[in-house]
Design a protein around this motif. Structure first.
Motif, short mmCIF file in Angstrom:
data_model
loop_
_atom_site.label_atom_id
_atom_site.label_comp_id
_atom_site.label_asym_id
_atom_site.label_seq_id
_atom_site.Cartn_x
_atom_site.Cartn_y
_atom_site.Cartn_z
N LYS A 2 -8.05 2.85 0.44
CA LYS A 2 -6.87 3.30 0.90
C LYS A 2 -6.63 1.85 2.01
O LYS A 2 -7.12 1.66 3.04
CB LYS A 2 -6.90 4.45 1.80
N GLY A 3 -5.24 1.27 1.76
CA GLY A 3 -4.97 0.19 2.45
C GLY A 3 -5.55 -1.17 1.86
O GLY A 3 -5.88 -2.08 2.72
N ARG A 4 -5.90 -1.16 0.65
CA ARG A 4 -6.46 -2.32 0.14
C ARG A 4 -5.55 -3.68 0.23
O ARG A 4 -6.23 -4.55 0.48
CB ARG A 4 -6.92 -2.19 -1.32
N SER A 5 -4.26 -3.46 -0.12
CA SER A 5 -3.64 -4.55 -0.11
C SER A 5 -3.27 -5.25 1.14
O SER A 5 -3.47 -6.34 1.24
CB SER A 5 -2.00 -4.22 -0.55
N ASP A 36 0.61 -1.23 0.08
CA ASP A 36 0.08 -0.04 0.08
C ASP A 36 0.86 1.28 0.01
O ASP A 36 0.73 2.33 -0.66
CB ASP A 36 -0.80 -0.01 1.11
#
Length: 455
Positions: free
Chosen positions: A382-385, A113
């Motif tokens: 936001k912060g998907r990984s 991310d």
């Protein structure tokens, strides 16, 4: 797999029959023939990338899966015949590697991310070249442990980040369809790599097995180049979030974590197919041992041909939730068919096993399509990984407990154990659908609370 592709396969057979009939009646095209050609063309289009980005991704996966097929087919033989490790030592090393991969998944997602999924994948493949090259030259147990932990961690963290990368390029149903196409190509590539590895097995020399692993290492070099070319297709990074409301870490997001775990239970189908079912066929049915190869072949081929087709049933979160429920029902039904093979002679048992793998494959592939859709759509942009890495912890959990659970339940308990597994699949399918509703509800409540806090 066959069950999942049975729909398009049946339509294709009808297409060919329609094509054999007269196409012109009174100077006009036969509507049946036209409809058949349309179905055939639609099915074939599902298997062909329709954009430059899709071609790059498919090419990357094709190269990588051939290399992985080389390694998976010959890796254990390398450990035993070249490094001279015992079965117990191999088991310990692989267990430690699985534990390390579990611990590394979420931090790796957070790093992806921060730097971006494309840049992360390029760097990851560079390390995989090094790690597999090191593995090819290990000479003792401790070197093996270090190398196998490195290659396992780099393998496990790749999938959620790759899913995040695909989401940066494609949206909605097209994203899930691309994931399915990649999954299909991966199956074919693994089969090709396994077939090529037979050369090393016939030669049966240390250098031959080392070349298998070095061949896999080399496969990551063109993958680095291809992934770097995806830059022009990426959507821009999401804007930085405003400081304010508390951010929930994915490991503390109970609704999302519940969805991940219930979806992970549906992945018991993997241990069922590759661990328990071969033992069941050879030890508890009258079917010939060759049926193990038959059901594996059917499953693999029909997944390669039909995985994309099944994404038609999971085009959004709502339909994907229904798909997860349906996959649980289908997998439960398949377990009952497999159990029934115990009570019949060789021919009838073999037919039941084929029928079972048809239904099983439908459930397996419907679960894949549904889980890809909900895991991405219900994760924060936001912060998907990192969130996707958390979701895939359900898969890692299955890797740890699945083999012992299904063998203990099915092989030890017999037909009654299959009833228990059917109940697990039904509960997991219902739990996954309920989990989707819970996540959606929590997201809505979070949005309302955030809006109230700004007033």
């Amino acid at each position: 797999m066959l069950g999942r592709a049975a729909g398009p396969g049946l339509l294709l057979s009808r297409t060919f029959r329609a094509g054999a009939s007269p196409r012109n009646v009174g100077g006009r095209s036969s509507p049946v023939g036209a409809r058949g050609r349309g179905v055939r063309n639609t099915f074939l289009r599902d298997l062909i990338p329709d954009s430059g980005a899709a071609w790059i991704l498919v090419s990357t996966v094709a190269i990588g899966s051939i290399g992985t097929g080389l390694f998976l087919a010959g890796g254990v033989l390398f450990y035993t015949r070249v490094v001279h490790l015992s079965a117990a030592e191999i088991g310990i090393g692989l267990s430690l590697a699985g534990l390390a991969a579990t611990l590394a998944a979420v931090p790796a997602g957070a790093l992806a991310d921060r730097v971006g999924p494309r840049q992360f994948m390029v760097g990851l493949h560079a390390t995989r070249v090094l790690f597999f090259a090191l593995l090819a030259f290990v000479t003792n147990f401790w070197q093996f442990v270090f190398a196998v932990i490195a290659v396992t961690v780099s393998h496990r963290v790749a999938f959620p980040v790759n899913q995040a990368l695909i989401g940066r390029i494609f949206e909605g149903h097209k994203r899930t369809q691309t994931m399915a196409l990649i999954h299909s190509v991966r199956n074919v590539g693994l089969a090709v790599g396994a077939a090529l590895s037979s050369v090393a097995m016939v030669t049966d020399t240390p250098i031959a097995y080392q070349l298998l692993i070095l061949g896999n290492a080399c496969s990551f070099i063109p993958m680095m180049y291809l992934i770097s070319r995806l830059k022009k297709y990426e959507k821009p990074l999401p804007p930085q979030e405003k400081e304010g409301g508390p951010k929930v870490h994915p490991l503390r997001d109970v609704p999302y974590l519940t969805l991940a775990m219930t979806s992970g239970l549906l992945l018991l189908n993997d241990s069922l197919l590759f661990v328990a079912l071969p033992l069941w066929i050879t030890q508890h049915t009258e079917a010939p041992a060759v049926m193990v190869a038959v059901i594996t072949f059917v499953n693999t081929v029909m997944t390669a041909l039909g995985q994309v087709w099944w994404t038609r049933w999971t085009k959004d979160v709502t339909s994907a939730a229904r798909g997860l429920l349906a996959s649980g029902v289908l997998l439960a039904a398949a377990t009952l068919v497999f159990a029934g093979a115990h009570f019949f002679g060789a021919v009838a048992a073999s037919l039941l096993l084929v029928l079972g793998v048809i239904v099983f494959t439908a459930g397996e592939n419907l679960h894949s399509a549904g889980s890809w859709q909900v895991s991405y759509d219900l994760s924060p942009e936001k912060g998907r990984s990192k969130a996707l890495a958390v979701f895939h912890l359900g898969e890692t959990t299955q890797d740890v407990i699945g083999p012992s659970l299904v063998t203990g339940l099915l092989i030890t308990a017999g037909p009654v154990g299959w009833l228990g597994l059917a109940g697990i699949f039904l509960a997991a399918g219902g739990g996954a659908k309920a989990g989707v509703r819970w996540v959606l509800h929590s997201r809505r409540m979070g949005t309302v609370a955030s809006a109230a806090g700004t007033q």
